[in-house]
Design an enzyme around this catalytic site. Structure first.
Site, mmCIF file in Angstrom:
data_model
loop_
_atom_site.group_PDB
_atom_site.id
_atom_site.type_symbol
_atom_site.label_atom_id
_atom_site.label_comp_id
_atom_site.label_asym_id
_atom_site.label_seq_id
_atom_site.Cartn_x
_atom_site.Cartn_y
_atom_site.Cartn_z
ATOM 1 N N ASP A 40 0.610 -1.183 0.116
ATOM 2 C CA ASP A 40 0.136 0.005 -0.098
ATOM 3 C C ASP A 40 1.089 1.036 -0.066
ATOM 4 O OD1 ASP A 40 -2.498 -1.656 -0.464
ATOM 5 O OD2 ASP A 40 -3.031 -1.135 1.468
ATOM 6 N N GLU A 48 -7.167 6.215 -18.251
ATOM 7 C CA GLU A 48 -7.997 6.920 -18.720
ATOM 8 C C GLU A 48 -8.389 8.440 -17.372
ATOM 9 O OE1 GLU A 48 -7.607 4.409 -20.669
ATOM 10 O OE2 GLU A 48 -6.985 6.060 -22.126
ATOM 11 N N LYS A 98 -11.597 8.537 -28.305
ATOM 12 C CA LYS A 98 -10.637 6.946 -28.004
ATOM 13 C C LYS A 98 -11.818 6.153 -28.058
ATOM 14 C CE LYS A 98 -6.756 7.697 -25.539
ATOM 15 N NZ LYS A 98 -6.477 7.483 -23.950
HETATM 16 O O1 F6P Z 1 -2.568 -3.777 3.241
HETATM 17 C C1 F6P Z 1 -2.479 -4.664 2.243
HETATM 18 C C2 F6P Z 1 -3.421 -4.981 1.148
HETATM 19 O O2 F6P Z 1 -3.022 -5.557 0.033
HETATM 20 C C3 F6P Z 1 -4.143 -3.680 1.243
HETATM 21 O O3 F6P Z 1 -4.016 -3.847 -0.081
HETATM 22 C C4 F6P Z 1 -5.597 -4.917 1.370
HETATM 23 O O4 F6P Z 1 -6.784 -3.939 1.409
HETATM 24 C C5 F6P Z 1 -5.562 -5.632 1.956
HETATM 25 O O5 F6P Z 1 -4.148 -5.634 2.549
HETATM 26 C C6 F6P Z 1 -6.015 -7.020 1.670
HETATM 27 O O6 F6P Z 1 -5.358 -7.688 2.990
HETATM 28 P P1 F6P Z 1 -5.888 -9.812 2.712
HETATM 29 O O7 F6P Z 1 -4.594 -10.106 2.078
HETATM 30 O O8 F6P Z 1 -6.527 -9.552 4.442
HETATM 31 O O9 F6P Z 1 -7.394 -9.435 2.644
#
Ligand code: F6P
Length: 329
Positions: free
Chosen positions: A127, A187, A213
């Site tokens: 993230d 986009e 487009k």
């Molecule tokens: O924090 C990393 C992340 O991949 C987020 O982007 C996502 O919302 C979350 O973990 C998903 O978590 P889990 O693997 O527990 O479903």
């Protein structure tokens, strides 16, 4: 000889293995004994601790996931779980812990350090939402996966003159959506941090059609919420999809990239960053600088107190969103 434990916790991120490897090998070179803890704080609670030799971390630098496995431990949020975790540290005579993970995991490291366990945190989360770091372990690999996926989607979008709504990860952070969208030529990019109405999304797609487009790629972060979303139900990406379908301007398809963004071999950037973090963590233990989390400032690995976690993270830059919008049409 100091005994240092290593754990990976929370959502896995490509490059965690490279950080484990560097911690073990730099630690061994410095005369420390390294121990692995399985499944993050869950393994710390269960006493799942084992020695990690240089050979045990061979052949992992190129692998995604984490050889130590990971978990989002609910038990570690309870008093009983926390007491068990502290007991494991005592039973195994661990002199310190290297915690590799995202915000929640680093908070855990902070909690332990406040109870007398020396810890050093290494930031890892696709993230890129950890205060103080411009990049953390896993982000570059996940971004490359998103961009490769968008390139493939564009091929079919152009061939069929369709619009694709592509959902990427990020419940609270739009970094992957923003940078992936820019690099993948999307986009429209929709982020949790910046509300955009469904009407404006539709107008944007319509503008593309007017400019000739005949396809469109709309990247939606998991946590995006359109202010006029009450009109529809389901995930935001589904909502965007259904709304655009009702306009009838283009055929719409939905792709949810999901957890494939978290897997795969780490990029060179992530392997290098993770190796540097591992080395810096060991150096911090040698110099007795603990109760810190490491960050990457764009050039150097630096250390900050865990209180940095209270600050907002500012890796989502609205100027980059403007750039992505300008270069998309
Ligand atoms: O924090 C990393 C992340 O991949 C987020 O982007 C996502 O919302 C979350 O973990 C998903 O978590 P889990 O693997 O527990 O479903």
């Amino acid at each position: 000889m100091a005994r240092i434990g290593v754990l990976t916790s929370g959502g896995d991120a490509p490059g965690m293995n490279a950080a484990i490897r560097a911690s073990v090998r730099c630690g061994t070179a410095a005369g420390l004994s390294l121990y692995g803890i399985a499944r993050g704080y869950a393994g710390l609670i269960d006493g799942d601790v084992f020695p990690l030799s240089n050979r045990a971390v061979g052949g992992i630098i190129e692998r995604g996931g984490t050889m130590l496995r990971s978990a989002r431990s609910q038990e570690f949020t309870t008093k009983t779980g926390q007491q068990k975790a502290l007991a494991t540290v005592r039973e195994h005579s661990l002199d310190g812990l290297i915690v590799i993970g995202g915000n929640g995991s680093l908070r855990g490291a902070q909690w332990l350090s406040e109870r007398g366990v020396p810890t050093v945190g290494i930031p890892a989360s696709i993230d890129n939402d950890i205060p103080g770091s411009t990049m953390v372990i896993g982000v570059d690999s996940a971004l490359n996966t998103v961009v490769e996926s968008l390139d493939r989607i564009r091929d079919t979008a152009v061939a069929h003159e369709r619009a694709f709504v592509v959902e990427v990860m990020g419940r609270e952070s739009g970094y992957i959506a923003l940078m992936g969208g820019l690099a993948g030529g999307a986009e429209v990019i929709l982020l949790p941090e910046i509300p955009v109405s469904l009407k404006d999304v539709a107008r944007n797609v319509q503008d593309g059609l007017t400019l000739g487009k005949r396809h469109s790629i709309i990247v939606v972060a998991e946590g995006f919420t359109p202010p006029d979303a009450t009109l529809h139900s389901g995930s935001s990406a589904q909502t965007v999809c259904s709304y655009l379908e009702t306009l009838g301007a283009l055929e719409i398809r939905l792709t949810i990239l999901g957890h494939l963004q978290r897997g795969g071999s780490p990029t060179a950037f992530d392997r290098i960053l993770a190796s540097r973090f591992g080395q810096a963590a060991i150096q911090a233990f040698i110099e007795k600088r603990t109760a810190i989390m490491l960050s990457y400032d764009g050039r150097d690995i630096v250390a900050s107190p865990y209180s940095k976690l209270d600050e907002p993270c500012c890796n989502v830059n609205p100027e980059i969103l403007k750039l992505a919008d300008t270069v998309a049409h």
